[in-house]
Design a protein around this motif. Structure first.
Motif, PDB file in Angstrom:
ATOM      1  N   ALA A 129      12.925   0.192  13.620  1.00 54.67           N
ATOM      2  CA  ALA A 129      11.509   0.618  14.464  1.00 54.67           C
ATOM      3  C   ALA A 129      10.524   0.670  13.196  1.00 54.67           C
ATOM      4  CB  ALA A 129      11.523   2.206  14.913  1.00 54.67           C
ATOM      5  N   LEU A 130      10.790   0.992  12.084  1.00 53.22           N
ATOM      6  CA  LEU A 130       9.974   0.883  10.974  1.00 53.22           C
ATOM      7  C   LEU A 130       9.575  -0.403  10.476  1.00 53.22           C
ATOM      8  CD1 LEU A 130      10.713   4.021   8.545  1.00 53.22           C
ATOM      9  CD2 LEU A 130       8.760   3.803   9.842  1.00 53.22           C
ATOM     10  N   PHE A 131      10.725  -1.195  10.502  1.00 48.30           N
ATOM     11  CA  PHE A 131      10.276  -2.606   9.963  1.00 48.30           C
ATOM     12  C   PHE A 131       9.492  -3.222  11.047  1.00 48.30           C
ATOM     13  CE2 PHE A 131      11.599  -6.943   9.074  1.00 48.30           C
ATOM     14  CZ  PHE A 131      11.034  -7.079   7.835  1.00 48.30           C
ATOM     15  N   GLY A 149       1.546  -6.672   9.464  1.00 54.10           N
ATOM     16  CA  GLY A 149       1.610  -7.743   8.392  1.00 54.10           C
ATOM     17  C   GLY A 149       1.942  -6.910   7.185  1.00 54.10           C
ATOM     18  N   LYS A 150       2.745  -6.035   7.142  1.00 53.37           N
ATOM     19  CA  LYS A 150       3.217  -5.243   5.979  1.00 53.37           C
ATOM     20  C   LYS A 150       4.540  -5.339   5.293  1.00 53.37           C
ATOM     21  CE  LYS A 150      -0.564  -1.788   6.054  1.00 53.37           C
ATOM     22  NZ  LYS A 150      -1.046  -0.347   5.738  1.00 53.37           N
ATOM     23  N   GLY A 175       8.772  -4.051  -0.804  1.00 54.64           N
ATOM     24  CA  GLY A 175       8.485  -3.781  -2.312  1.00 54.64           C
ATOM     25  C   GLY A 175       8.394  -2.216  -2.591  1.00 54.64           C
ATOM     26  N   SER A 176       7.762  -1.457  -1.444  1.00 50.39           N
ATOM     27  CA  SER A 176       8.047   0.114  -1.759  1.00 50.39           C
ATOM     28  C   SER A 176       9.238   0.649  -1.760  1.00 50.39           C
ATOM     29  CB  SER A 176       7.250   0.677  -0.704  1.00 50.39           C
ATOM     30  OG  SER A 176       5.654   0.537  -0.918  1.00 50.39           O
ATOM     31  N   GLU A 204       5.168   8.674  -3.931  1.00 46.63           N
ATOM     32  CA  GLU A 204       3.866   8.979  -3.813  1.00 46.63           C
ATOM     33  C   GLU A 204       3.236   7.578  -3.675  1.00 46.63           C
ATOM     34  OE1 GLU A 204       2.898  11.152  -7.419  1.00 46.63           O
ATOM     35  OE2 GLU A 204       2.909  12.948  -6.172  1.00 46.63           O
ATOM     36  N   SER A 205       3.594   6.572  -4.501  1.00 49.17           N
ATOM     37  CA  SER A 205       3.130   5.249  -4.598  1.00 49.17           C
ATOM     38  C   SER A 205       3.445   4.414  -3.474  1.00 49.17           C
ATOM     39  CB  SER A 205       3.165   4.719  -6.045  1.00 49.17           C
ATOM     40  OG  SER A 205       4.888   4.378  -6.208  1.00 49.17           O
ATOM     41  N   ALA A 206       4.421   4.842  -2.781  1.00 49.81           N
ATOM     42  CA  ALA A 206       4.926   3.915  -1.617  1.00 49.81           C
ATOM     43  C   ALA A 206       3.783   3.756  -0.635  1.00 49.81           C
ATOM     44  CB  ALA A 206       6.192   4.403  -1.066  1.00 49.81           C
ATOM     45  N   ASP A 207       4.035   2.537   0.224  1.00 50.37           N
ATOM     46  CA  ASP A 207       3.308   2.511   1.495  1.00 50.37           C
ATOM     47  C   ASP A 207       3.698   3.677   2.264  1.00 50.37           C
ATOM     48  OD1 ASP A 207       3.174   1.421   4.313  1.00 50.37           O
ATOM     49  OD2 ASP A 207       1.962   0.171   3.066  1.00 50.37           O
ATOM     50  N   PRO A 208       2.522   4.148   3.072  1.00 53.29           N
ATOM     51  CA  PRO A 208       2.800   5.171   4.056  1.00 53.29           C
ATOM     52  C   PRO A 208       3.952   5.087   4.806  1.00 53.29           C
ATOM     53  CG  PRO A 208       0.503   5.028   3.712  1.00 53.29           C
ATOM     54  CD  PRO A 208       1.151   3.649   3.073  1.00 53.29           C
TER      55      PRO A 208
END
Length: 72
Positions: A13-15, A22-23, A29-30, A66-70
């Motif tokens: 679902a997240l993917f 489009g992310k 990468g995250s 912290e630096s990952a995509d939400p």
């Protein structure tokens, strides 16, 4: 087994959401960055140590993410 299928559905679902926005590359990468940090031998010792509280481990995991995509 039920946990694995729930995790798989959640990941799919997240993917799907990442693809819709489009992310995919950002999301992957995250995840790759988080995996790299958590596979560090020191991190593995830290998270595997039963004498370290769950709260400290949760705080450390939050700092890693912290630096990952939400979405991640």
């Amino acid at each position: 087994m039920a946990r694995a299928s729930k995790a798989k559905r959640y990941a799919q679902a997240l993917f799907s959401l990442a693809a819709t926005e489009g992310k995919q590359e950002t999301w992957l990468g995250s995840l790759s960055g988080i995996e790299q940090q958590l596979s560090d031998p020191t991190a593995m010792l830290f998270f595997g140590e039963p004498r370290i509280s769950s709260e400290r481990k949760a705080d450390a995991a939050a700092r890693v993410a912290e630096s990952a995509d939400p979405l991640v």
